[in-house]
Design a protein around this motif. Sequence first.
Motif, short mmCIF file in Angstrom:
data_model
loop_
_atom_site.label_atom_id
_atom_site.label_comp_id
_atom_site.label_asym_id
_atom_site.label_seq_id
_atom_site.Cartn_x
_atom_site.Cartn_y
_atom_site.Cartn_z
N LEU A 1 21.26 10.63 -46.42
CA LEU A 1 21.53 9.43 -46.01
C LEU A 1 23.50 9.25 -46.38
CD1 LEU A 1 18.81 7.16 -47.57
CD2 LEU A 1 19.64 7.40 -45.15
N LYS A 2 23.53 10.14 -47.31
CA LYS A 2 25.07 9.81 -47.62
C LYS A 2 25.81 10.71 -46.57
CE LYS A 2 24.82 9.00 -52.75
NZ LYS A 2 25.21 9.61 -53.97
N TYR A 3 25.27 11.66 -46.08
CA TYR A 3 25.89 12.60 -44.96
C TYR A 3 26.16 11.62 -43.72
CZ TYR A 3 25.55 16.62 -47.82
OH TYR A 3 25.68 17.70 -48.74
N ILE A 4 25.12 11.07 -43.58
CA ILE A 4 24.93 10.04 -42.31
C ILE A 4 26.32 9.01 -42.38
CG2 ILE A 4 23.69 8.29 -40.85
CD1 ILE A 4 21.24 9.88 -41.79
N SER A 5 26.44 8.40 -43.74
CA SER A 5 27.20 7.48 -43.82
C SER A 5 28.49 8.19 -43.67
CB SER A 5 27.15 6.94 -45.28
OG SER A 5 27.92 6.15 -45.77
N GLN A 6 28.91 9.29 -44.15
CA GLN A 6 30.11 9.89 -44.13
C GLN A 6 30.31 10.27 -42.61
OE1 GLN A 6 29.86 13.53 -46.42
NE2 GLN A 6 30.23 12.31 -48.56
N LEU A 7 29.51 10.57 -41.84
CA LEU A 7 29.55 10.88 -40.34
C LEU A 7 29.80 9.54 -39.41
CD1 LEU A 7 29.08 12.87 -37.85
CD2 LEU A 7 26.55 12.17 -37.82
N ARG A 8 29.44 8.64 -39.99
CA ARG A 8 29.58 7.30 -39.35
C ARG A 8 31.03 6.80 -39.50
NH1 ARG A 8 24.94 2.72 -39.35
NH2 ARG A 8 26.78 1.51 -38.81
N LYS A 9 31.51 7.16 -40.83
CA LYS A 9 32.80 6.61 -41.15
C LYS A 9 33.67 7.61 -40.56
CE LYS A 9 31.28 4.22 -45.27
NZ LYS A 9 31.24 4.31 -46.74
N GLY A 10 33.67 8.94 -40.05
CA GLY A 10 34.57 9.77 -39.50
C GLY A 10 34.89 10.77 -40.38
N LYS A 11 34.46 10.85 -41.84
CA LYS A 11 34.58 11.82 -42.77
C LYS A 11 34.19 12.74 -42.69
CE LYS A 11 35.62 7.91 -46.27
NZ LYS A 11 35.38 7.19 -47.46
N LEU A 12 33.13 13.12 -41.88
CA LEU A 12 32.22 14.33 -41.74
C LEU A 12 32.21 14.60 -40.47
CD1 LEU A 12 30.71 16.56 -43.74
CD2 LEU A 12 28.54 14.83 -42.97
N SER A 13 32.49 15.81 -39.71
CA SER A 13 32.36 16.17 -38.27
C SER A 13 30.88 16.30 -37.68
CB SER A 13 33.16 17.13 -38.04
OG SER A 13 32.81 18.36 -38.42
N LYS A 14 30.69 16.14 -36.72
CA LYS A 14 28.99 16.69 -36.30
C LYS A 14 28.93 17.88 -36.73
CE LYS A 14 28.95 13.26 -32.65
NZ LYS A 14 28.38 12.69 -31.24
N ASP A 15 29.75 18.93 -36.57
CA ASP A 15 29.51 20.36 -37.03
C ASP A 15 29.34 20.56 -38.34
OD1 ASP A 15 29.78 21.14 -34.19
OD2 ASP A 15 31.89 21.62 -34.45
N ASP A 16 30.16 19.68 -39.17
CA ASP A 16 29.60 19.91 -40.69
C ASP A 16 28.65 19.18 -41.04
OD1 ASP A 16 32.32 21.05 -40.92
OD2 ASP A 16 33.36 19.39 -41.70
N PHE A 17 28.24 18.18 -40.40
CA PHE A 17 26.68 17.45 -40.62
C PHE A 17 25.63 18.71 -40.20
CE2 PHE A 17 23.30 15.01 -39.26
CZ PHE A 17 23.09 14.14 -40.29
N GLY A 18 26.19 19.32 -39.15
CA GLY A 18 24.96 20.30 -38.77
C GLY A 18 24.58 21.32 -39.58
N GLN A 19 25.66 21.62 -40.48
CA GLN A 19 25.65 22.75 -41.41
C GLN A 19 24.89 22.28 -42.56
OE1 GLN A 19 29.65 24.17 -42.06
NE2 GLN A 19 29.73 25.08 -39.95
N LYS A 20 24.95 20.89 -43.01
CA LYS A 20 24.20 20.43 -43.94
C LYS A 20 22.63 19.96 -43.80
CE LYS A 20 28.70 19.02 -45.97
NZ LYS A 20 28.81 19.84 -46.62
N VAL A 21 22.51 19.28 -42.57
CA VAL A 21 21.20 18.64 -42.37
C VAL A 21 20.90 19.21 -40.89
CG1 VAL A 21 20.33 16.36 -41.81
CG2 VAL A 21 22.25 16.44 -43.30
N GLU A 22 19.27 19.32 -41.34
CA GLU A 22 18.71 19.95 -39.69
C GLU A 22 17.75 18.63 -39.31
OE1 GLU A 22 15.79 23.39 -38.36
OE2 GLU A 22 15.76 22.96 -40.49
N LEU A 23 17.87 18.24 -38.13
CA LEU A 23 17.33 16.98 -37.62
C LEU A 23 16.01 17.71 -37.14
CD1 LEU A 23 20.24 15.15 -35.78
CD2 LEU A 23 19.06 14.69 -38.24
N THR A 24 15.04 17.09 -37.36
CA THR A 24 13.48 17.87 -37.24
C THR A 24 12.54 16.51 -36.43
OG1 THR A 24 12.65 17.08 -39.32
CG2 THR A 24 13.52 19.07 -39.01
N ALA A 25 11.81 16.93 -35.82
CA ALA A 25 10.73 15.83 -35.14
C ALA A 25 9.82 15.65 -36.38
CB ALA A 25 9.89 16.70 -33.85
N LEU A 26 9.23 14.56 -36.20
CA LEU A 26 8.13 14.18 -37.08
C LEU A 26 6.96 15.17 -37.03
CD1 LEU A 26 7.86 10.32 -36.86
CD2 LEU A 26 8.74 11.95 -38.77
#
Length: 96
Positions: free
Chosen positions: A71-96
Amino acid sequence: MLLCKCYTYPIKQMALIPYPINTFNHFQNCLPDILDEEISRTSIRLRLRNSPQTDEERRLYQEELDRLSALKYISQLRKGKLSKDDFGQKVELTAL
């Protein structure tokens, strides 16, 4: 395993945090206040679960901690403090 150029010991890579893509989409597109409230609620739940004793409690605590981190990484992504690439190195989006 990565080797740091300035040191001779290997750098341990962090495991990706699995996070459901539909929940990511919800928090990526919701009002900022809703995301902030969810971060606050999750943080409070973690504080209330101090010192997990059993393996099950530790597993649930770690899942909640991973959720808060995502959730904090999503917040940083939304604010432009974290790039999509950096987000992808921290969080793996999965299907349910």
